[in-house]
Design a protein around this motif. Structure first.
Motif, PDB file in Angstrom:
ATOM      1  N   MET A  67       0.842  -1.173   0.000  1.00 36.62           N
ATOM      2  CA  MET A  67       0.000   0.000   0.000  1.00 36.62           C
ATOM      3  C   MET A  67       0.890   1.240   0.000  1.00 36.62           C
ATOM      4  O   MET A  67       1.724   1.400   0.866  1.00 36.62           O
ATOM      5  CB  MET A  67      -0.883  -0.039   1.243  1.00 36.62           C
ATOM      6  N   LYS A  68       0.731   2.082  -0.970  1.00 36.36           N
ATOM      7  CA  LYS A  68       1.542   3.294  -1.032  1.00 36.36           C
ATOM      8  C   LYS A  68       0.973   4.307  -0.059  1.00 36.36           C
ATOM      9  O   LYS A  68      -0.193   4.618  -0.075  1.00 36.36           O
ATOM     10  CB  LYS A  68       1.522   3.853  -2.445  1.00 36.36           C
ATOM     11  N   LEU A  69       1.823   4.826   0.801  1.00 35.49           N
ATOM     12  CA  LEU A  69       1.406   5.754   1.843  1.00 35.49           C
ATOM     13  C   LEU A  69       1.994   7.121   1.562  1.00 35.49           C
ATOM     14  O   LEU A  69       3.186   7.254   1.344  1.00 35.49           O
ATOM     15  CB  LEU A  69       1.896   5.231   3.193  1.00 35.49           C
ATOM     16  N   SER A  70       1.187   8.145   1.542  1.00 32.56           N
ATOM     17  CA  SER A  70       1.669   9.499   1.305  1.00 32.56           C
ATOM     18  C   SER A  70       1.381  10.344   2.531  1.00 32.56           C
ATOM     19  O   SER A  70       0.235  10.639   2.816  1.00 32.56           O
ATOM     20  CB  SER A  70       0.953  10.117   0.105  1.00 32.56           C
ATOM     21  N   HIS A  71       2.420  10.684   3.268  1.00 37.97           N
ATOM     22  CA  HIS A  71       2.264  11.605   4.390  1.00 37.97           C
ATOM     23  C   HIS A  71       2.293  12.991   3.793  1.00 37.97           C
ATOM     24  O   HIS A  71       3.290  13.402   3.229  1.00 37.97           O
ATOM     25  CB  HIS A  71       3.397  11.431   5.400  1.00 37.97           C
ATOM     26  N   ILE A 119      -7.685  16.815  -1.993  1.00 43.07           N
ATOM     27  CA  ILE A 119      -6.906  15.587  -1.945  1.00 43.07           C
ATOM     28  C   ILE A 119      -7.868  14.446  -2.212  1.00 43.07           C
ATOM     29  O   ILE A 119      -8.957  14.390  -1.629  1.00 43.07           O
ATOM     30  CB  ILE A 119      -6.236  15.408  -0.572  1.00 43.07           C
ATOM     31  N   ARG A 120      -7.467  13.518  -3.087  1.00 37.94           N
ATOM     32  CA  ARG A 120      -8.279  12.343  -3.408  1.00 37.94           C
ATOM     33  C   ARG A 120      -7.430  11.093  -3.236  1.00 37.94           C
ATOM     34  O   ARG A 120      -6.263  11.067  -3.617  1.00 37.94           O
ATOM     35  CB  ARG A 120      -8.797  12.391  -4.844  1.00 37.94           C
ATOM     36  N   GLY A 121      -8.052  10.066  -2.679  1.00 38.32           N
ATOM     37  CA  GLY A 121      -7.396   8.779  -2.499  1.00 38.32           C
ATOM     38  C   GLY A 121      -8.428   7.771  -2.033  1.00 38.32           C
ATOM     39  O   GLY A 121      -9.594   8.107  -1.828  1.00 38.32           O
ATOM     40  N   ASN A 122      -8.015   6.556  -1.856  1.00 39.86           N
ATOM     41  CA  ASN A 122      -8.963   5.550  -1.385  1.00 39.86           C
ATOM     42  C   ASN A 122      -9.144   5.585   0.119  1.00 39.86           C
ATOM     43  O   ASN A 122     -10.138   5.100   0.640  1.00 39.86           O
ATOM     44  CB  ASN A 122      -8.523   4.150  -1.828  1.00 39.86           C
ATOM     45  N   HIS A 123      -8.175   6.168   0.840  1.00 41.27           N
ATOM     46  CA  HIS A 123      -8.249   6.186   2.293  1.00 41.27           C
ATOM     47  C   HIS A 123      -7.632   7.483   2.795  1.00 41.27           C
ATOM     48  O   HIS A 123      -6.459   7.750   2.553  1.00 41.27           O
ATOM     49  CB  HIS A 123      -7.484   4.977   2.844  1.00 41.27           C
ATOM     50  N   ALA A 171      -3.109  10.339   3.579  1.00 46.19           N
ATOM     51  CA  ALA A 171      -3.905   9.785   2.476  1.00 46.19           C
ATOM     52  C   ALA A 171      -3.098   8.686   1.822  1.00 46.19           C
ATOM     53  O   ALA A 171      -1.887   8.812   1.669  1.00 46.19           O
ATOM     54  CB  ALA A 171      -4.246  10.866   1.462  1.00 46.19           C
ATOM     55  N   ASP A 172      -3.772   7.594   1.449  1.00 44.98           N
ATOM     56  CA  ASP A 172      -3.063   6.527   0.770  1.00 44.98           C
ATOM     57  C   ASP A 172      -3.987   5.791  -0.173  1.00 44.98           C
ATOM     58  O   ASP A 172      -5.198   5.921  -0.114  1.00 44.98           O
ATOM     59  CB  ASP A 172      -2.401   5.551   1.763  1.00 44.98           C
ATOM     60  N   GLY A 173      -3.375   5.014  -1.061  1.00 41.61           N
ATOM     61  CA  GLY A 173      -4.117   4.192  -2.002  1.00 41.61           C
ATOM     62  C   GLY A 173      -4.563   2.908  -1.326  1.00 41.61           C
ATOM     63  O   GLY A 173      -4.064   2.517  -0.272  1.00 41.61           O
ATOM     64  N   LYS A 174      -5.492   2.250  -1.941  1.00 38.90           N
ATOM     65  CA  LYS A 174      -6.038   1.018  -1.374  1.00 38.90           C
ATOM     66  C   LYS A 174      -5.106  -0.168  -1.628  1.00 38.90           C
ATOM     67  O   LYS A 174      -4.927  -1.021  -0.775  1.00 38.90           O
ATOM     68  CB  LYS A 174      -7.413   0.762  -1.993  1.00 38.90           C
ATOM     69  N   GLN A 175      -4.534  -0.210  -2.790  1.00 41.05           N
ATOM     70  CA  GLN A 175      -3.679  -1.324  -3.175  1.00 41.05           C
ATOM     71  C   GLN A 175      -2.399  -0.781  -3.782  1.00 41.05           C
ATOM     72  O   GLN A 175      -2.305   0.396  -4.125  1.00 41.05           O
ATOM     73  CB  GLN A 175      -4.396  -2.206  -4.202  1.00 41.05           C
TER      74      GLN A 175
END
Length: 165
Positions: A1-5, A129-133, A145-149
């Motif tokens: 899961m790619k995590l963006s702080h 900001i847009r992302g899955n989470h 914010a991070d992506g789901k997969q």
């Protein structure tokens, strides 16, 4: 899961040090729905059908909202919203509107944290900001914010006026 702080949240939402309206927590909660179901064992009330929740400047609109109260003092612990896109909005002390949407919203009242899952978006002043989470700590203005997969991306749009400050 790619995590963006996203330390860019300072640029995005703090253009004038916007904090959530500080009086919201002290306001009564009003909920309007087509129907409701009460589970006294779990201290949960489920509201169904075009549900509109309002507490001070906080507005949550969803197909279904579940409110969980504390067994001991009756205070609201958490609010969950579900829908094709459930929406959240809140005024800040400086009069700006923070707006979010996702298929699932989880608002932990005691932690002052909003978690948005599946097609999540959080915006203020035309920046978003847009992302899955997306997890947003409202009072401290911290966001993750991070992506789901693996391979899912987080998209951020910063408008020039927000970047300049």
């Amino acid at each position: 899961m790619k995590l963006s702080h996203l330390s860019l949240i300072a640029c995005l939402f703090a253009s004038t040090q916007a904090l959530a309206l500080s009086t919201d927590r002290d306001q009564p909660v009003y909920i309007d729905s087509d129907s409701q179901q009460l589970d006294m064992q779990s201290n949960q009330v489920t509201f169904l059908g075009d549900v509109k929740l309002k507490q001070g400047s906080i507005n949550i609109n969803a197909d279904k909202i579940v409110v969980t109260r504390d067994k001991n003092d009756g205070s609201i612990k958490k609010i969950e919203g579900y829908g094709k896109l459930a929406t959240f909005s809140q005024l800040t002390d400086d009069g700006k509107t923070l707006h979010g949407e996702a298929k699932e919203l989880y608002y932990d009242v005691s932690q002052d944290q909003l978690t948005m899952i599946d097609q999540a978006m959080l915006a203020q002043d035309d920046s978003e900001i847009r992302g899955n989470h997306i997890r947003y700590q409202i009072s401290s203005q911290k966001l993750i914010a991070d992506g789901k997969q693996k391979g899912d991306r987080v998209t951020t749009v910063l408008q020039p006026q927000a970047v300049q400050e």
